[in-house]
Design an enzyme around this catalytic site. Structure first.
Site, PDB file in Angstrom:
ATOM      1  N   ARG A  96       0.862  -1.157   0.120  1.00  0.00           N
ATOM      2  CA  ARG A  96       0.051  -0.207  -0.023  1.00  0.00           C
ATOM      3  C   ARG A  96       0.827   1.122  -0.064  1.00  0.00           C
ATOM      4  O   ARG A  96       2.097   1.395   0.540  1.00  0.00           O
ATOM      5  CB  ARG A  96      -0.900  -0.234   1.223  1.00  0.00           C
ATOM      6  CG  ARG A  96      -1.883  -1.346   1.298  1.00  0.00           C
ATOM      7  CD  ARG A  96      -2.513  -1.010   2.650  1.00  0.00           C
ATOM      8  NE  ARG A  96      -3.606  -2.135   2.498  1.00  0.00           N
ATOM      9  CZ  ARG A  96      -3.369  -3.330   3.159  1.00  0.00           C
ATOM     10  NH1 ARG A  96      -2.366  -3.787   3.618  1.00  0.00           N
ATOM     11  NH2 ARG A  96      -4.429  -4.382   3.181  1.00  0.00           N
ATOM     12  N   LYS A 123      -2.492  -2.048   7.286  1.00  0.00           N
ATOM     13  CA  LYS A 123      -4.069  -1.770   7.329  1.00  0.00           C
ATOM     14  C   LYS A 123      -4.875  -3.160   7.951  1.00  0.00           C
ATOM     15  O   LYS A 123      -5.819  -3.033   8.673  1.00  0.00           O
ATOM     16  CB  LYS A 123      -4.552  -1.466   6.021  1.00  0.00           C
ATOM     17  CG  LYS A 123      -6.216  -1.352   5.894  1.00  0.00           C
ATOM     18  CD  LYS A 123      -6.750  -1.132   4.714  1.00  0.00           C
ATOM     19  CE  LYS A 123      -8.146  -0.781   4.372  1.00  0.00           C
ATOM     20  NZ  LYS A 123      -8.517  -0.687   3.116  1.00  0.00           N
ATOM     21  N   HIS A 198      -2.983   2.358  -6.117  1.00  0.00           N
ATOM     22  CA  HIS A 198      -3.724   1.150  -5.605  1.00  0.00           C
ATOM     23  C   HIS A 198      -3.460   0.184  -6.785  1.00  0.00           C
ATOM     24  O   HIS A 198      -3.507  -1.177  -6.572  1.00  0.00           O
ATOM     25  CB  HIS A 198      -5.172   1.123  -5.364  1.00  0.00           C
ATOM     26  CG  HIS A 198      -5.583   0.465  -4.374  1.00  0.00           C
ATOM     27  ND1 HIS A 198      -5.195  -0.190  -3.232  1.00  0.00           N
ATOM     28  CD2 HIS A 198      -6.532  -0.632  -4.753  1.00  0.00           C
ATOM     29  CE1 HIS A 198      -5.917  -0.994  -2.760  1.00  0.00           C
ATOM     30  NE2 HIS A 198      -6.930  -1.482  -3.437  1.00  0.00           N
ATOM     31  N   ARG A 201      -0.893  -2.683  -6.004  1.00  0.00           N
ATOM     32  CA  ARG A 201      -1.173  -4.099  -5.752  1.00  0.00           C
ATOM     33  C   ARG A 201      -2.367  -4.811  -6.391  1.00  0.00           C
ATOM     34  O   ARG A 201      -2.321  -6.051  -6.491  1.00  0.00           O
ATOM     35  CB  ARG A 201      -2.079  -3.641  -4.165  1.00  0.00           C
ATOM     36  CG  ARG A 201      -1.109  -3.444  -2.944  1.00  0.00           C
ATOM     37  CD  ARG A 201      -1.818  -2.928  -1.933  1.00  0.00           C
ATOM     38  NE  ARG A 201      -3.085  -3.781  -1.132  1.00  0.00           N
ATOM     39  CZ  ARG A 201      -2.529  -4.776  -0.336  1.00  0.00           C
ATOM     40  NH1 ARG A 201      -1.433  -5.041   0.014  1.00  0.00           N
ATOM     41  NH2 ARG A 201      -3.525  -5.639   0.105  1.00  0.00           N
ATOM     42  N   HIS A 224      -3.475 -10.104   2.907  1.00  0.00           N
ATOM     43  CA  HIS A 224      -4.937 -10.366   3.014  1.00  0.00           C
ATOM     44  C   HIS A 224      -5.150 -11.551   3.840  1.00  0.00           C
ATOM     45  O   HIS A 224      -4.470 -12.378   3.837  1.00  0.00           O
ATOM     46  CB  HIS A 224      -5.470 -10.537   1.705  1.00  0.00           C
ATOM     47  CG  HIS A 224      -5.711  -9.263   0.926  1.00  0.00           C
ATOM     48  ND1 HIS A 224      -5.113  -9.183  -0.445  1.00  0.00           N
ATOM     49  CD2 HIS A 224      -6.242  -8.051   0.911  1.00  0.00           C
ATOM     50  CE1 HIS A 224      -5.263  -8.151  -0.803  1.00  0.00           C
ATOM     51  NE2 HIS A 224      -5.804  -7.194  -0.058  1.00  0.00           N
ATOM     52  N   TYR A 233      -9.589  -8.377  -5.563  1.00  0.00           N
ATOM     53  CA  TYR A 233      -8.604  -7.395  -6.259  1.00  0.00           C
ATOM     54  C   TYR A 233      -7.953  -7.898  -7.642  1.00  0.00           C
ATOM     55  O   TYR A 233      -7.313  -7.280  -8.181  1.00  0.00           O
ATOM     56  CB  TYR A 233      -7.102  -7.573  -5.318  1.00  0.00           C
ATOM     57  CG  TYR A 233      -7.037  -6.625  -4.101  1.00  0.00           C
ATOM     58  CD1 TYR A 233      -6.195  -5.557  -4.299  1.00  0.00           C
ATOM     59  CD2 TYR A 233      -7.832  -6.435  -3.195  1.00  0.00           C
ATOM     60  CE1 TYR A 233      -5.791  -4.615  -3.312  1.00  0.00           C
ATOM     61  CE2 TYR A 233      -7.595  -5.566  -2.002  1.00  0.00           C
ATOM     62  CZ  TYR A 233      -6.649  -4.553  -2.138  1.00  0.00           C
ATOM     63  OH  TYR A 233      -6.498  -3.582  -1.435  1.00  0.00           O
TER      64      TYR A 233
END
Length: 250
Positions: A96, A123, A198, A201, A224, A233
């Site tokens: 990120r 995150k 973004h 990723r 994740h 994603y």
């Protein structure tokens, strides 16, 4: 309140985030939570049907396109070397942008096998526990994130402090850490305005998936917690990509 937000054009994700905050406040301050009221649920169902829940997603690029872009990146100045190292690390590490700009030089561990990047508090890691990501050598020196990092560190000339810093006019290095907005600007400048930070990723997940990586392998790098997030994603431009119909052998 929910109806007004919808009429003002707020996205479904924005609306649910606002209601989640209200719900949490009422959980802490009293037994009556209006967000859980059946009448509110009925209103939300109507808004959901009308507006839909699809979120605008950052697009991903193909591996061929990425290779062409990276090989075209200049490497003359310190700023050029910083930008190449940042973009390659962001992609290969599925970082990120907030994680990238928070890195310090001390977070890097080089070895014959590659590079290990240690960082704290992503995150999905709200308690600041140490996490690690593995970065590997590329056989093509122009595409290698580790060689790009060595070139940037040589230009930086430091052994501690912020890894990615601002560079003033005249290619003068500062001690000021980059902002995450700068990461987004660099992606748009070098890879196209339709992309965002973004996309680093999203492109990692999509390219790894197309090349046969399973969800557990991808999750080791993206951090994740569920395969569902990997599915969200993955950006496949064509229905023919990563399709089991190709494996029927008819």
């Amino acid at each position: 309140y929910a109806t007004e937000l919808a009429e003002r054009g707020r996205k479904w994700s924005t609306l649910t985030r606002h209601l989640a905050a209200l719900s949490k406040w009422h959980q802490l301050h009293g037994p009556n939570n209006p967000v859980r009221d059946p009448r509110v649920a009925a209103v939300l169902e109507g808004i959901k049907r009308t507006k839909g829940t699809r979120q605008k997603q950052a697009p991903a690029w193909t591996l061929a396109r990425l290779k062409a872009w990276v090989k075209a990146l200049p490497t003359t100045t310190a700023a050029d070397r910083r930008n190449k190292a940042l973009l390659l690390l962001g992609f290969t590490g599925a970082f990120r942008r907030s994680e990238l700009v928070a890195l310090d030089i001390e977070n890097l561990r080089f070895s014959e096998e590659g590079l290990t990047v240690m960082y704290f508090g992503s995150k999905t890691n709200q308690y600041g526990e140490q996490e690690e990501k593995a970065i590997f050598y590329s056989p093509d020196p122009q595409l290698c994130p580790i060689r790009a990092m060595h070139a940037w560190l040589a230009a930086l000339g430091r052994e501690s402090g912020a890894l990615f810093v601002r560079i003033r006019k005249g290619d003068r290095l500062s001690f000021e850490r980059l902002s995450d907005k700068t990461v987004d600007d660099l992606v748009k400048r070098h890879f196209g305005k339709t992309y965002s930070a973004h996309s680093l990723r999203a492109s990692f997940v999509t390219i790894a998936k197309v090349n046969g990586a399973d969800d557990s392998e991808i999750m080791r790098q993206t951090k994740h917690k569920t395969s569902l997030m990997i599915q969200r994603y993955t950006r496949l431009e064509s229905i023919r990509q990563h399709n089991a119909g190709m494996k029927l052998w008819l």
